[in-house]
Motif scaffolding. Structure first.
Motif, PDB file in Angstrom:
ATOM      1  N   THR A 127       0.835  -1.203   0.000  1.00 26.29           N
ATOM      2  CA  THR A 127       0.000   0.000   0.000  1.00 26.29           C
ATOM      3  C   THR A 127       0.866   1.247   0.000  1.00 26.29           C
ATOM      4  O   THR A 127       0.585   2.212  -0.725  1.00 26.29           O
ATOM      5  N   GLY A 186      -5.239   2.136  -5.555  1.00 23.25           N
ATOM      6  CA  GLY A 186      -5.983   2.269  -6.809  1.00 23.25           C
ATOM      7  C   GLY A 186      -5.310   1.537  -7.954  1.00 23.25           C
ATOM      8  O   GLY A 186      -4.250   0.951  -7.815  1.00 23.25           O
ATOM      9  N   THR A 187      -5.953   1.579  -9.084  1.00 23.70           N
ATOM     10  CA  THR A 187      -5.353   1.006 -10.292  1.00 23.70           C
ATOM     11  C   THR A 187      -4.465   2.068 -10.929  1.00 23.70           C
ATOM     12  O   THR A 187      -4.689   3.267 -10.746  1.00 23.70           O
ATOM     13  N   ALA A 192      -3.055   4.814 -13.240  1.00 24.57           N
ATOM     14  CA  ALA A 192      -3.752   5.786 -14.077  1.00 24.57           C
ATOM     15  C   ALA A 192      -3.385   5.562 -15.540  1.00 24.57           C
ATOM     16  O   ALA A 192      -2.262   5.220 -15.869  1.00 24.57           O
TER      17      ALA A 192
END
Length: 115
Positions: free
Chosen positions: A104, A110-111, A113
Protein backbone atom coordinates in the motif's frame (compact mmCIF):
# COMPACT_ATOMS: atom_id res chain seq x y z
CA UNK A 1 -17.04 11.95 1.40
CA UNK A 2 -19.03 14.64 -0.30
CA UNK A 3 -22.20 13.37 1.38
CA UNK A 4 -20.66 13.68 4.83
CA UNK A 5 -18.83 16.99 4.40
CA UNK A 6 -20.44 20.07 2.91
CA UNK A 7 -17.20 21.33 1.42
CA UNK A 8 -13.50 20.64 1.03
CA UNK A 9 -12.87 23.10 3.86
CA UNK A 10 -15.22 21.16 6.16
CA UNK A 11 -13.35 17.95 5.36
CA UNK A 12 -9.99 19.62 6.06
CA UNK A 13 -11.30 21.07 9.33
CA UNK A 14 -12.57 17.65 10.43
CA UNK A 15 -9.24 16.02 9.53
CA UNK A 16 -7.33 18.72 11.40
CA UNK A 17 -9.51 18.26 14.49
CA UNK A 18 -9.05 14.48 14.32
CA UNK A 19 -5.26 14.82 13.92
CA UNK A 20 -5.08 17.29 16.80
CA UNK A 21 -6.98 14.89 19.08
CA UNK A 22 -4.75 11.98 18.04
CA UNK A 23 -1.59 14.02 18.63
CA UNK A 24 -2.84 15.18 22.03
CA UNK A 25 -3.73 11.62 23.03
CA UNK A 26 -0.33 10.34 21.89
CA UNK A 27 1.53 13.02 23.84
CA UNK A 28 -0.52 12.30 26.95
CA UNK A 29 0.04 8.55 26.59
CA UNK A 30 3.80 9.14 26.37
CA UNK A 31 3.73 10.75 29.84
CA UNK A 32 6.08 13.60 28.87
CA UNK A 33 6.44 14.82 32.47
CA UNK A 34 7.40 11.44 33.89
CA UNK A 35 8.82 9.33 31.04
CA UNK A 36 12.52 8.59 31.39
CA UNK A 37 14.87 10.54 29.09
CA UNK A 38 15.86 7.26 27.40
CA UNK A 39 12.37 7.08 25.88
CA UNK A 40 12.91 10.45 24.19
CA UNK A 41 16.27 9.27 22.82
CA UNK A 42 14.66 6.09 21.52
CA UNK A 43 11.94 8.09 19.77
CA UNK A 44 14.57 10.34 18.15
CA UNK A 45 16.50 7.24 17.03
CA UNK A 46 13.37 5.76 15.42
CA UNK A 47 12.75 9.02 13.56
CA UNK A 48 16.35 9.11 12.33
CA UNK A 49 16.13 5.51 11.12
CA UNK A 50 12.88 6.23 9.30
CA UNK A 51 14.44 9.25 7.63
CA UNK A 52 17.39 7.15 6.45
CA UNK A 53 15.06 4.42 5.19
CA UNK A 54 12.86 6.79 3.20
CA UNK A 55 15.90 8.60 1.81
CA UNK A 56 17.26 5.24 0.61
CA UNK A 57 13.87 4.40 -0.93
CA UNK A 58 14.05 7.65 -2.91
CA UNK A 59 17.69 7.08 -3.85
CA UNK A 60 16.91 3.60 -5.20
CA UNK A 61 13.88 4.78 -7.15
CA UNK A 62 11.26 2.94 -5.08
CA UNK A 63 9.80 6.33 -4.15
CA UNK A 64 9.55 9.31 -6.46
CA UNK A 65 12.38 11.82 -6.01
CA UNK A 66 9.84 14.53 -5.09
CA UNK A 67 8.31 12.44 -2.28
CA UNK A 68 7.63 14.40 0.90
CA UNK A 69 9.53 12.13 3.29
CA UNK A 70 7.78 13.44 6.40
CA UNK A 71 4.41 12.66 4.80
CA UNK A 72 5.64 9.21 3.73
CA UNK A 73 6.77 8.46 7.29
CA UNK A 74 3.46 9.55 8.77
CA UNK A 75 1.50 7.54 6.20
CA UNK A 76 3.63 4.48 6.94
CA UNK A 77 2.93 4.90 10.67
CA UNK A 78 -0.80 5.10 9.92
CA UNK A 79 -0.63 1.96 7.80
CA UNK A 80 1.28 0.13 10.52
CA UNK A 81 -1.28 1.29 13.08
CA UNK A 82 -4.12 -0.04 10.95
CA UNK A 83 -2.31 -3.35 10.43
CA UNK A 84 -1.74 -3.64 14.18
CA UNK A 85 -5.46 -3.09 14.74
CA UNK A 86 -6.06 -6.35 12.85
CA UNK A 87 -4.62 -8.17 15.92
CA UNK A 88 -2.92 -10.98 14.02
CA UNK A 89 -2.85 -14.37 15.71
CA UNK A 90 -0.19 -16.12 13.62
CA UNK A 91 3.10 -15.34 11.97
CA UNK A 92 1.50 -15.91 8.58
CA UNK A 93 -0.98 -13.18 9.33
CA UNK A 94 1.81 -10.86 10.45
CA UNK A 95 3.66 -11.50 7.18
CA UNK A 96 0.50 -10.87 5.18
CA UNK A 97 -0.16 -7.61 7.03
CA UNK A 98 3.45 -6.49 6.60
CA UNK A 99 3.18 -7.22 2.87
CA UNK A 100 -0.06 -5.24 2.73
CA UNK A 101 1.54 -2.26 4.49
CA UNK A 102 4.55 -2.20 2.16
CA UNK A 103 2.43 -2.76 -0.95
CA UNK A 104 0.00 0.00 0.00
CA UNK A 105 2.81 2.41 0.84
CA UNK A 106 4.72 1.78 -2.39
CA UNK A 107 1.83 1.20 -4.82
CA UNK A 108 -1.32 2.68 -3.27
CA UNK A 109 -4.76 1.13 -3.42
CA UNK A 110 -5.98 2.27 -6.81
CA UNK A 111 -5.35 1.01 -10.29
CA UNK A 112 -2.60 2.64 -12.35
CA UNK A 113 -3.75 5.79 -14.08
CA UNK A 114 -4.12 5.63 -17.82
CA UNK A 115 -3.51 8.71 -19.89
Amino acid sequence: MHRRFASREALIAALAAWATRRFHDAVQAARPDTAPPAVAREHADVLAQCERLFTRLCDTGLLRPDTDLEWARRVSYALIHEAAAEAPDTDGTVDALATRVVSTLLHGIGTPATL
